[in-house]
Design an enzyme around this catalytic site. Sequence first.
Site, PDB file in Angstrom:
ATOM      1  N   ASP A   1       1.263   4.097  -2.991  1.00  0.00           N
ATOM      2  CA  ASP A   1       0.792   5.466  -2.759  1.00  0.00           C
ATOM      3  C   ASP A   1       1.927   6.468  -2.948  1.00  0.00           C
ATOM      4  O   ASP A   1       1.755   7.501  -3.608  1.00  0.00           O
ATOM      5  CB  ASP A   1       0.246   5.614  -1.331  1.00  0.00           C
ATOM      6  CG  ASP A   1      -0.955   4.709  -1.060  1.00  0.00           C
ATOM      7  OD1 ASP A   1      -1.511   4.151  -2.022  1.00  0.00           O
ATOM      8  OD2 ASP A   1      -1.316   4.554   0.126  1.00  0.00           O
TER       9      ASP A   1
ATOM     10  N   GLU B   1       0.818  -1.210   0.000  1.00  0.00           N
ATOM     11  CA  GLU B   1       0.000   0.000   0.000  1.00  0.00           C
ATOM     12  C   GLU B   1       0.853   1.263   0.000  1.00  0.00           C
ATOM     13  O   GLU B   1       0.685   2.161  -0.823  1.00  0.00           O
ATOM     14  CB  GLU B   1      -0.926  -0.018   1.224  1.00  0.00           C
ATOM     15  CG  GLU B   1      -1.837   1.187   1.328  1.00  0.00           C
ATOM     16  CD  GLU B   1      -2.913   1.184   0.254  1.00  0.00           C
ATOM     17  OE1 GLU B   1      -3.685   0.220   0.181  1.00  0.00           O
ATOM     18  OE2 GLU B   1      -2.968   2.149  -0.523  1.00  0.00           O
TER      19      GLU B   1
ATOM     20  N   SER C   1      -7.206   2.010  -4.168  1.00  0.00           N
ATOM     21  CA  SER C   1      -6.021   2.504  -3.469  1.00  0.00           C
ATOM     22  C   SER C   1      -5.067   3.255  -4.377  1.00  0.00           C
ATOM     23  O   SER C   1      -4.330   4.115  -3.921  1.00  0.00           O
ATOM     24  CB  SER C   1      -5.203   1.322  -2.954  1.00  0.00           C
ATOM     25  OG  SER C   1      -5.559   0.996  -1.679  1.00  0.00           O
TER      26      SER C   1
ATOM     27  N   GLY D   1     -23.029  10.314 -17.706  1.00  0.00           N
ATOM     28  CA  GLY D   1     -23.231  11.179 -16.544  1.00  0.00           C
ATOM     29  C   GLY D   1     -22.772  10.479 -15.273  1.00  0.00           C
ATOM     30  O   GLY D   1     -22.132   9.421 -15.318  1.00  0.00           O
TER      31      GLY D   1
END
Length: 640
Positions: free
Chosen positions: A310, A306, A555, A617
């Site tokens: 990131d 993770e 993530s 949309g």
Amino acid sequence: MLYRRLLTTLALSILLSWLSLLTHSSSLSRRVPHETRRSIPHGWQPIQRAEPSMVLPLRIGLAQSNTHLLESFLNDVSHPVSPNYGKHWSPAKVAETFRPSNESLETVRAWLADNGIQAHRTRVSHGGGWIHTDVTIEEAEALLGTDYYVYQNAAEDREHIACGSTYHLPEHVSKHVELITPTLHFDVPKRRSVVNRTSKPSVGGGPRVGPKIDVGHFLVVFNDLDHCDEQITLDCLRALYNFQYEFVSNMSTIGVVEMTPETHDPSDLDVFFGNFSTDQVGERPILVGIDGGVILTGAPDSYLAESSLDLQYAMGLVGKNQSVLLYQVGDPVEGGSFNNLLDALDATFCTFEGGDDPTQDGVYPDTQQGGFDEPEQCGSIKPADVITNSYGYNEAELTPFYMTRQCTEYGKLGLMGVTFLYASGDSGVGGNGDLCLEPNGTQAVGAAIFNPGFPGGCPWVTNVGATQISPGNPVTAPETASAEFGSGGGWSNVFAMPDYQKSAVQGYLKEFPPSFPSNIWNSTGISRAYPDIAGNGWNYTVAIDGEFFLIGGTSAASPMSAAMLTAINDARLSQGKSPIGFINPTIYSDAFQGLFNDITTGSNPGCGTDGFTAEVGWDPVTGLGTINFQKLLAAWLELP
Ligand SMILES: *[C@@H]1O[C@H](CO)[C@@H](O)[C@H](O)[C@H]1NC(C)=O
Ligand SMILES: *[C@@H]1O[C@H](CO)[C@@H](O)[C@H](O)[C@H]1NC(C)=O
Ligand SMILES: *[C@@H]1O[C@H](CO)[C@@H](O)[C@H](O)[C@H]1NC(C)=O
Ligand SMILES: *[C@@H]1O[C@H](CO)[C@@H](O)[C@H](O)[C@H]1NC(C)=O
Ligand SMILES: *[C@@H]1O[C@H](CO)[C@@H](O)[C@H](O)[C@H]1NC(C)=O
Ligand SMILES: *[C@@H]1O[C@H](CO)[C@@H](O)[C@H](O)[C@H]1NC(C)=O
Ligand SMILES: *[C@@H]1O[C@H](CO)[C@@H](O)[C@H](O)[C@H]1NC(C)=O
Ligand SMILES: *[C@@H]1O[C@H](CO)[C@@H](O)[C@H](O)[C@H]1NC(C)=O
């Protein structure tokens, strides 16, 4: 006659003395259920009644003032047609506006005193939001009309003290209290597990590690635009989202949240930069350790995915002229929770002398060996302009008051000009761990009812779903909703629909009414729908432990989007304008129609269904769509 009058007088005098007793001792007012939990979170069982003599640090969160005006305050500073657009509030103004009233404070104190807990046993938090008192289990049970139990999570070898399914307050007290801890809540901090390299990542209470789908490692690293359907790189994202931007200054700030024991190995940044962004080799995020958060060494690969994802993408996309802050939350022993993060960002959120509910959140000082031996951080960190968080819970794991208190806090940060992005989750219409809901509210794999996420369903955060390039398609082709996993989306069971999305969401419900039975999703049409936006979330090329892996999930979409919004802040700040702040009222507004790349194919399966469908949309799979950077930059530069 006389006899009757006498009797009446007698009755009246009894009534009067009873009434005076009532007004004197307000604890005699009717007790009402204050908070109720429908089921025990997955994995926990009560094993015995708690010892009556055990001491509980009871914390009473007082009702904040003016929370019913939060939405209009936010619209006032965040809606593009408002004359006050961009005039964000100071922390002092926020604190003043929402500070609980004296009446709330005095009512709760009087109730405690009536129950034998005199003023000298109570303390009030600095921000005036919490009353703290140490009570025995016996006192707490009498005070709250409930029973306390020791709960056990056998799989994780953890115990937790909580009460039965409901606790009560006198009616006149109930309206002055948001919540009391420790009672029903279970967001127990993650256990130390990183030190034990053989143990599996925690999957019980505590914010789940978000979406992190590991496709496996590989040897060939492409760095061209011809293989973006197979491997996403920085250049693929720049091409997908029209993201060409040179940072003018380092004036804006971006914070990436990581919950210990999730961590990264700094040398992996150099492997990544060495292949994809050579002028950043040697660059590191600025570590902002919250409650003892540090970069752990020797963590197993499963704890590196993770954070590596990131940081490599947030830093790589903003480039070397803009620093990235790493909000590492919680020490290696206790871990931390969202409350620890929010405490550090805003002093008015803090409970008392640092420390939230010790049975839920990381408690500091942590006297265990290796623990963070200082008081918890309280308002010591100035929140970054854009904050991205890829962790989350299922709504079903927390109580509505608990979620509402945190959600209000995101709104307060929005008033201060903070953009808070959350990944929408990777189980489609189901919850983390593919858990769905039974009719009685219990979570189970294989259950049929959709299970919304938190804080994704909080209207005061910006929720980010995931897209992908269809295999075989060029980077220039329209993306589809993530097909490899269901991108989290749907309707909250807790939060009402905010004004900013009413027309977009009602448009979807009218034109593309979902065909599911109305009892498996929140079909009321009055609850918050998510996500708000989306971004690519599949096959990201990430360096972990010296090798490249392909990783996917919402993530990935959240930090990537955060980097592009930070570029917009950079451009605005360099023109003397304010940061974009809480973006939802802006991005759903007329002025921003058509500025996102609308995603119109795919769906978000879960709970045994194909999920909702992406349509023209807004839709509950990809929201308004993905960022078209140049269009959004121009539009945001038009705003004051
Ligand atoms: C609330 O109490 C504080 C301290 O007792 C006092 O200074 C303040 O004036 C009170 N505010 C109101 C609105 O009564
Ligand atoms: C590490 O975790 C494993 C699996 O949970 C457990 O069996 C083992 O006892 C733990 N070791 C230590 C040193 O805590
Ligand atoms: C990327 O994802 C696709 C599925 O969408 C998969 O077939 C492919 O193998 C992945 N790329 C690589 C290099 O593994
Ligand atoms: C960084 O800023 C310098 C000027 O300060 C500029 O020449 C350079 O192009 C910028 N680099 C990036 C990657 O934005
Ligand atoms: C690029 O990645 C490979 C791993 O696939 C690594 O061995 C190599 O050192 C990296 N290149 C640079 C210049 O860092
Ligand atoms: C950006 O500002 C921060 C805080 O002042 C500083 O620590 C950092 O070195 C700066 N980064 C760059 C690239 O100038
Ligand atoms: C809720 O319903 C499920 C499925 O019918 C059942 O297995 C479970 O025991 C029930 N839980 C409670 C607390 O009633
Ligand atoms: C649907 O959402 C609303 C709040 O937005 C809530 O009041 C209602 O209880 C929810 N319905 C279910 C079945 O959870």
